[in-house]
Design a protein around this motif. Structure first.
Motif, PDB file in Angstrom:
ATOM      1  N   ALA A   3       0.896  -1.456  -0.039  1.00 58.46           N
ATOM      2  CA  ALA A   3      -0.040  -0.073  -0.077  1.00 58.46           C
ATOM      3  C   ALA A   3       0.762   1.244   0.066  1.00 58.46           C
ATOM      4  O   ALA A   3       1.628   1.383   0.935  1.00 58.46           O
ATOM      5  N   GLU A   4       0.527   1.935  -1.036  1.00 59.85           N
ATOM      6  CA  GLU A   4       1.534   3.223  -1.225  1.00 59.85           C
ATOM      7  C   GLU A   4       3.073   2.923  -1.135  1.00 59.85           C
ATOM      8  O   GLU A   4       3.893   3.588  -0.321  1.00 59.85           O
ATOM      9  N   LYS A 122      -6.075   6.850  11.192  1.00 57.13           N
ATOM     10  CA  LYS A 122      -5.068   7.322  10.187  1.00 57.13           C
ATOM     11  C   LYS A 122      -4.438   8.750  10.580  1.00 57.13           C
ATOM     12  O   LYS A 122      -3.380   9.058   9.988  1.00 57.13           O
ATOM     13  N   LEU A 128      -0.097   2.106   7.918  1.00 56.59           N
ATOM     14  CA  LEU A 128      -1.208   1.427   7.005  1.00 56.59           C
ATOM     15  C   LEU A 128      -2.530   1.127   8.237  1.00 56.59           C
ATOM     16  O   LEU A 128      -2.349   0.583   9.325  1.00 56.59           O
ATOM     17  N   ASP A 154      -6.547   1.479   3.881  1.00 57.81           N
ATOM     18  CA  ASP A 154      -5.502   0.719   3.165  1.00 57.81           C
ATOM     19  C   ASP A 154      -5.896  -0.639   2.774  1.00 57.81           C
ATOM     20  O   ASP A 154      -5.654  -1.096   1.555  1.00 57.81           O
ATOM     21  N   PRO A 215      -9.008   0.043  -2.008  1.00 61.56           N
ATOM     22  CA  PRO A 215      -8.205  -0.776  -0.702  1.00 61.56           C
ATOM     23  C   PRO A 215      -7.872  -2.169  -1.316  1.00 61.56           C
ATOM     24  O   PRO A 215      -8.417  -2.783  -2.137  1.00 61.56           O
TER      25      PRO A 215
END
Length: 479
Positions: A3-4, A122, A128, A154, A215
């Motif tokens: 994720a990212e 977050k 995450l 996420d 996600p």
């Protein structure tokens, strides 16, 4: 799977109960570099009751200020926020129950509640955060997931069922297109039909800023067979799996074959119920192992089997940052340290029919006199199911509601035996239980996994508690 651009987490913090895995716990885990997960179950009731408690700290209102849906936050605050909080013994205002028919107020509250929980989890870091849903609460799935996605969640984790419809649901919601689900409706003579549900974010909320991305989806499964079934089609394929064994807390899949109970009344699991990690590994998707993996040796064993890491629940449920009621947490820890904690897999407790782990604690619904002292009712209704009425309409029933009502709706009387109202009990477990007429307060029910051996490492002599960071440090220690 990332994720990212970040690496896959070694530890997934389980999404537990109603609010036990709240935003504070998920944020603590995410800040420590692992996947923090909020429980997505009944978040509409959780938000409404927090607001009626006066929203201590202003956290819910701060999150709602960021909700990108014009007018929604204001309507929710007008309906539920009580400055200074309700007076003691005052009942909470009810929330609309989930159903197959669209309800604008319910949709707004569900989306806003999931947004707020993920937003707070977050806030202030780049770690995450995931959200955990029960597949069996399908009537709320689309609105709940959309709210979490608006906050940039996420990962979405889905268990307690077969999440075959969730991959396409998330894809459509990420594009702000109408999403569809089919929900089972019980018919006469044990038949079943599928009722279509449609959620169109633009039709419900008008023009607004949509989710930034889709996600990752992790399906929580208990067998390689189910994993292979989900992988066979792009429409049903998740992005990974959590392989959850029978020792994990909460709901567990029933044993394969005829149900057999041991001398304590617990389901007997055998060789057929063991998850073949090698077969899941061959499917080519990342996976994590869950159920008794809260330690460095267990993490090493999981990785040796090809897993990315482990999912851990009970160790986090009992840590300082969880929202488990403080008195229940203290009692559970004290009993566990003394070696007196008894966690049983109750085949009857849950209205879903799935075995449910219950920690035997005083004052909770595990005690027969507490259970019998509660008047049966179903006013939250998250676990109720739809059925076709004699007149062709759709009704709802729950095995934990009054027996005569359930039977009158076509339910079998044997399905009501021993059923606990998990909806009301689990909200009480996090200090948000309803107060009834006459002052009766809903009793709690605590769920934990079977393996509590981690406490020997996390609670040295004289220690009163431990943090989420302590759990992570313990699991990541050299084995």
């Amino acid at each position: 799977m990332t994720a990212e651009g970040s690496t896959a987490p070694q530890i997934i913090q389980g999404g537990m109960g109603v609010g036990v895995s709240g935003w504070r716990l998920a944020a603590a885990v995410a800040r420590a570099g692992q996947l923090g997960v909020v429980s997505g179950t009944a978040l509409d009731a959780v938000l409404a009751r927090r607001l009626q408690r006066g929203d201590p700290g202003g956290h819910a209102r701060r999150a709602l200020e960021q909700l990108p849906l014009p007018g929604v936050a204001g309507r929710i605050l007008a309906r539920y926020f009580v400055p200074g909080g309700l007076a003691p013994r005052t009942p909470f205002r009810p929330v609309p129950r989930t159903a197959l028919r669209h309800n604008q107020a319910r949709a707004e509250l569900t989306v806003a509640a999931n947004f707020a929980e993920v937003y707070l989890a977050k806030e202030g870091h780049r770690g995450l955060v995931g959200v955990n849903y029960l597949e069996k609460i399908a009537t709320a799935s689309a609105e709940a997931a959309y709210g979490a996605m608006l906050a940039g969640v996420d990962y979405v984790l889905v268990g307690a069922g077969v999440p075959a419809q969730i991959p396409e649901l998330l894809t459509e919601l990420a594009r702000q297109r109408p999403a569809r689900l089919s929900v089972p409706v019980a018919g006469p003579d044990a038949g079943q039909e599928q009722h279509p549900l449609r959620f169109d974010p633009l039709a419900v909320f008008g023009a607004h800023r949509g989710p930034s991305r889709r996600p990752h989806l992790l399906a929580i499964v208990s067998s390689a067979v189910l994993a292979a079934y989900l992988v066979r089609s792009p429409a049903t394929r998740p992005d990974g799996f959590v392989l959850e064994g029978a020792d994990a807390g909460g709901h567990s899949a029933p044993p394969r074959g005829p149900l057999r109970l041991d001398e304590h009344g617990e389901p007997v699991y055998g060789e057929r119920d063991r998850i073949d990690a090698a077969k899941v590994r061959a499917l080519g998707l990342p996976f994590w192992l869950a159920g008794g993996y809260a330690g460095p040796r267990a993490l090493a064993e999981a990785k040796a089997a090809g897993a990315c890491g482990v999912q851990v629940g009970s160790a986090f449920a009992l840590c300082e940052e969880s929202d488990l009621r403080a008195d229940l947490k203290r009692e559970a820890l004290a009993r566990a340290v003394r070696g007196e904690m008894d966690v049983r897999a109750d085949p009857n407790a849950s209205p879903t029919g799935f075995p449910f782990k219950t920690a035997q604690l005083p004052g909770t619904l595990t005690e027969q006199d507490v259970y019998e002292g509660r008047r049966r009712l179903c006013d939250l209704g998250y676990l109720r199911t739809a059925y076709r009425t004699a007149r062709g309409g759709i009704g709802y029933r729950c095995p934990a509601e009054p027996v005569e009502e359930y039977v009158a709706k076509g339910g079998r009387i044997e399905d009501t035996v021993g059923r606990r109202c998990l909806c009301n009990a689990l909200t009480s477990t996090v200090g948000l239980g309803q107060t009834r007429a006459g002052g009766y307060a809903e009793a709690p029910l605590v769920t934990l996994g079977k393996d509590l051996g981690f406490l020997a490492h996390l609670l040295p002599a004289g220690a009163q508690g431990y943090s989420a960071a302590d759990v992570i440090e313990h699991i990541l220690a050299p084995s």
